[in-house]
Write a protein that holds these residues in place. Sequence first.
Motif, mmCIF file in Angstrom:
data_model
loop_
_atom_site.group_PDB
_atom_site.id
_atom_site.type_symbol
_atom_site.label_atom_id
_atom_site.label_comp_id
_atom_site.label_asym_id
_atom_site.label_seq_id
_atom_site.Cartn_x
_atom_site.Cartn_y
_atom_site.Cartn_z
ATOM 1 N N GLN A 13 0.960 -1.241 -0.224
ATOM 2 C CA GLN A 13 -0.190 0.083 -0.014
ATOM 3 C C GLN A 13 0.879 1.125 0.205
ATOM 4 N N LYS A 14 1.920 1.319 0.769
ATOM 5 C CA LYS A 14 2.844 2.334 0.994
ATOM 6 C C LYS A 14 3.492 2.533 -0.684
ATOM 7 N N LYS A 15 3.902 1.454 -1.285
ATOM 8 C CA LYS A 15 4.378 1.763 -2.728
ATOM 9 C C LYS A 15 3.292 2.194 -3.675
ATOM 10 N N ALA A 16 2.100 1.875 -3.479
ATOM 11 C CA ALA A 16 1.143 2.264 -4.338
ATOM 12 C C ALA A 16 0.657 3.596 -4.067
ATOM 13 N N CYS A 17 0.778 4.111 -2.752
ATOM 14 C CA CYS A 17 0.700 5.665 -2.395
ATOM 15 C C CYS A 17 1.774 6.316 -2.922
ATOM 16 N N ASP A 18 2.906 6.024 -2.738
ATOM 17 C CA ASP A 18 3.980 6.650 -3.604
ATOM 18 C C ASP A 18 3.990 6.981 -4.969
ATOM 19 N N TYR A 19 3.610 5.830 -5.766
ATOM 20 C CA TYR A 19 3.441 6.068 -7.276
ATOM 21 C C TYR A 19 2.258 6.837 -7.417
ATOM 22 N N VAL A 20 1.159 7.020 -6.681
ATOM 23 C CA VAL A 20 0.391 8.133 -6.855
ATOM 24 C C VAL A 20 0.592 9.354 -6.570
ATOM 25 N N ALA A 21 1.301 9.582 -5.638
ATOM 26 C CA ALA A 21 1.915 10.944 -5.042
ATOM 27 C C ALA A 21 2.940 11.533 -6.021
ATOM 28 N N LYS A 22 3.741 10.480 -6.726
ATOM 29 C CA LYS A 22 4.769 11.301 -7.338
ATOM 30 C C LYS A 22 4.819 10.975 -8.833
ATOM 31 N N GLN A 23 4.049 10.143 -9.178
ATOM 32 C CA GLN A 23 4.305 9.978 -10.628
ATOM 33 C C GLN A 23 2.994 10.979 -11.373
ATOM 34 N N VAL A 24 3.129 11.231 -12.726
ATOM 35 C CA VAL A 24 2.153 12.228 -13.211
ATOM 36 C C VAL A 24 1.677 11.625 -14.628
ATOM 37 N N ASN A 25 0.544 10.868 -14.558
ATOM 38 C CA ASN A 25 -0.113 10.298 -15.819
ATOM 39 C C ASN A 25 -1.741 10.315 -15.539
ATOM 40 N N SER A 26 -2.373 9.762 -16.390
ATOM 41 C CA SER A 26 -3.846 10.060 -16.240
ATOM 42 C C SER A 26 -4.286 9.088 -15.046
ATOM 43 N N GLU A 27 -3.570 8.199 -14.826
ATOM 44 C CA GLU A 27 -4.287 7.134 -13.538
ATOM 45 C C GLU A 27 -4.097 8.002 -12.381
ATOM 46 N N THR A 28 -2.733 8.647 -12.114
ATOM 47 C CA THR A 28 -2.420 9.260 -10.834
ATOM 48 C C THR A 28 -3.321 10.629 -10.788
#
Length: 445
Positions: A180-195
């Motif tokens: 879950q932490k890795k998923a949160c980091d991905y959403v917080a730091k990556q910029v794409n249509s999903e995040t």
Amino acid sequence: MQISDFWRMITDLESRSPEHALMLLNAPTGTGKSYTIAQALCQYAADHENFRAFFVTDQKKNFNEHTFKAAWNKHARSSCGTFNQRVAILRSLEDTVNKIIGDWDNQQMPAKYRSSESVRKVFKNLKMHLGLFQAYKHQAADSQTSWEALRKAEFEFRQAITVQLADSVELTVPLDDEGQKKACDYVAKQVNSETKWLNETYPTIDLYRRQIIILTTAKFTRSYTPFFQEHAKSFQFAPIIHNALIVMDEFDSTKQQVLDKAIDDALKIQADLIMLFEALHQGFKKMDEDVLPSQLRDCFTARKQFNVLKEEGKQLRSKFALRHLYKTEAVSLDSGFVIHTPQRQLISAGKPWHAYLDHHLKQVVLGQQARDDLHFQRMLPRVYTFLRRTTRFFRDRARDYQGLKNSEQSNFDDAMTIDDACHSIYNALGLSGEQIKVLLSLGHD
């Protein structure tokens, strides 16, 4: 109003002790309070990384989302993150589902989600339950059932989204704490249509990264649901509001909403005062019988007040025959619960209530006869006072248990809240869901 005025207010509040950190701004309509506070909060958040504020307004139309977005884009540096990465708009369950359906129909949802067969299946179910909820939400008998069905359908949709999110970070479900932490980091730091879509639709995926949280009074006085969890958490004792600035817009209407909610919650409670007392009495016995986990039991039995309350409970139980059912004589009453009916009838009829033990029926008879062996009107305040004192003691012990459990946690996001701790204790004691609601409400006020 100037931004500098609000800055001085914020710094003044931060300099005070928590007991006195309150301020009321009484300015005429049209002086730009809401607009200027949006500018001030965004600028202050951009300059202070650890600053967090809640903007609580009485109605959805006063969210001022466009004002906040313009203010963030004006004052925040690129290193601060985008608006949706740092500012959360918390919506109700119905509004969240409406957004999901609108984004799907307008193809604003990531194509990866829309093309997934599992997501499409749960989306169809979600859309159906929204229609049912909207059809029945104004009918008291069916509104709660349809709302609960919608809540479950939305959770199933989140679970399907989680599968797609896990795929993006090359993980498998179910996600553990590290996943879950890795998923949160991905959403917080990556910029794409999903995040972008997740940050905008589900800021609760990582609410602790948000510096400004915008929501209605109704939402703030109730709860929020973390993205990876099924059940909601109360804001009132959640760690996320610790040291946060809470701005209540339109304070007069907020006061009325809080009062209305308190009355509404009280009327929904269907718990018998006497049975609640007996449940707590049996809970004290469980602690003596060494059937609870040692960590939980030791938080109670090590305290002197534990034995004081236990002995007081025994005396009350004997003096007022509380081990027996209290039943009203009249069969036409709409409720047999002691916590409601006697109070309402006493006020409306203006007649005293009496109670005596019927040894043949083996129950206490409650009515308006002259016989009052058990001194009903003395019993009510004494039992209620005992319940309040016991609840306060339980809440203090829950804080001990909360601290003990959180010392074993490495991830603050998964920390046990005071409500979590209270539920753990009351569940271990064997109390029902409605009884737990009563005790939590006594502790909250």
